[in-house]
Design an enzyme around this catalytic site. Sequence first.
Site, short mmCIF file in Angstrom:
data_model
loop_
_atom_site.label_atom_id
_atom_site.label_comp_id
_atom_site.label_asym_id
_atom_site.label_seq_id
_atom_site.Cartn_x
_atom_site.Cartn_y
_atom_site.Cartn_z
CG ASP A 95 9.75 -34.90 4.89
OD1 ASP A 95 8.94 -33.97 4.78
OD2 ASP A 95 10.73 -34.85 5.65
CG ASP A 106 16.16 -26.18 3.71
OD1 ASP A 106 15.30 -25.97 4.58
OD2 ASP A 106 15.90 -26.65 2.60
#
Length: 224
Positions: free
Chosen positions: A126, A7
């Site tokens: 998500d 990330d």
Amino acid sequence: MLIPSIDLMGGKIVQLVQGKKKALEFDDPEQWISRFAKYPLIQLIDLDAAIGTGNNRALVRAIAQRLPCQVGGGIRSLEAAQNTLAAGAQRVIIGSALLANTKLDVTFAQKIAEQLGPERLVFALDAIGGRVTTHGWRIQTNVTPLAMMQALDPYCGAFLYTHMDTEGLLQGFPRDVIWPLRKATKRQLIAAGGIRSQQEIDDLHDIGVDAVVGMAVYQGLIPA
């Protein structure tokens, strides 16, 4: 299969807790690029692009040209997806663009699948509290992950389900959540959010689910 997660935020590798609080930060990505080189697939997410605070395109390109990556974060148009693939990504992760005004946009899914091919698309679910979120987990919808999967199944090669309720907390991944999703599709299904042990990865593998792992790898709970 273990899929390590990279990330990016502010040109650095980071790990967030529940998509908000930064818990880890690494200035030099080289050590992780080298360590992850043995894996058949890496998940690479541009968090700045996802949230809308900038982008890490140069670093995404540099990493994607060295590692086999599925890349996500702020990819909300056909052009952005094409550019990401051209930068070296093997697949692109699409999430927010699949919902227009918090409602499913099947037309966009069909269009991008026709242009790029379903096999190059990973659709992201998500979820917080059982509902899909968008735009870097900032916007809540009333769409359930199961409903989203059922509507979009013909248009992608894989689904990525992230349980944001446990993301980054190292509290374990709730298998009861993933099982109905596994039964709903024959596509590759990838789970993320709180995975902390090799046993969890093995258990997910046993039901045909691959595992994206970030925090547990970076903290040394799972050797990489």
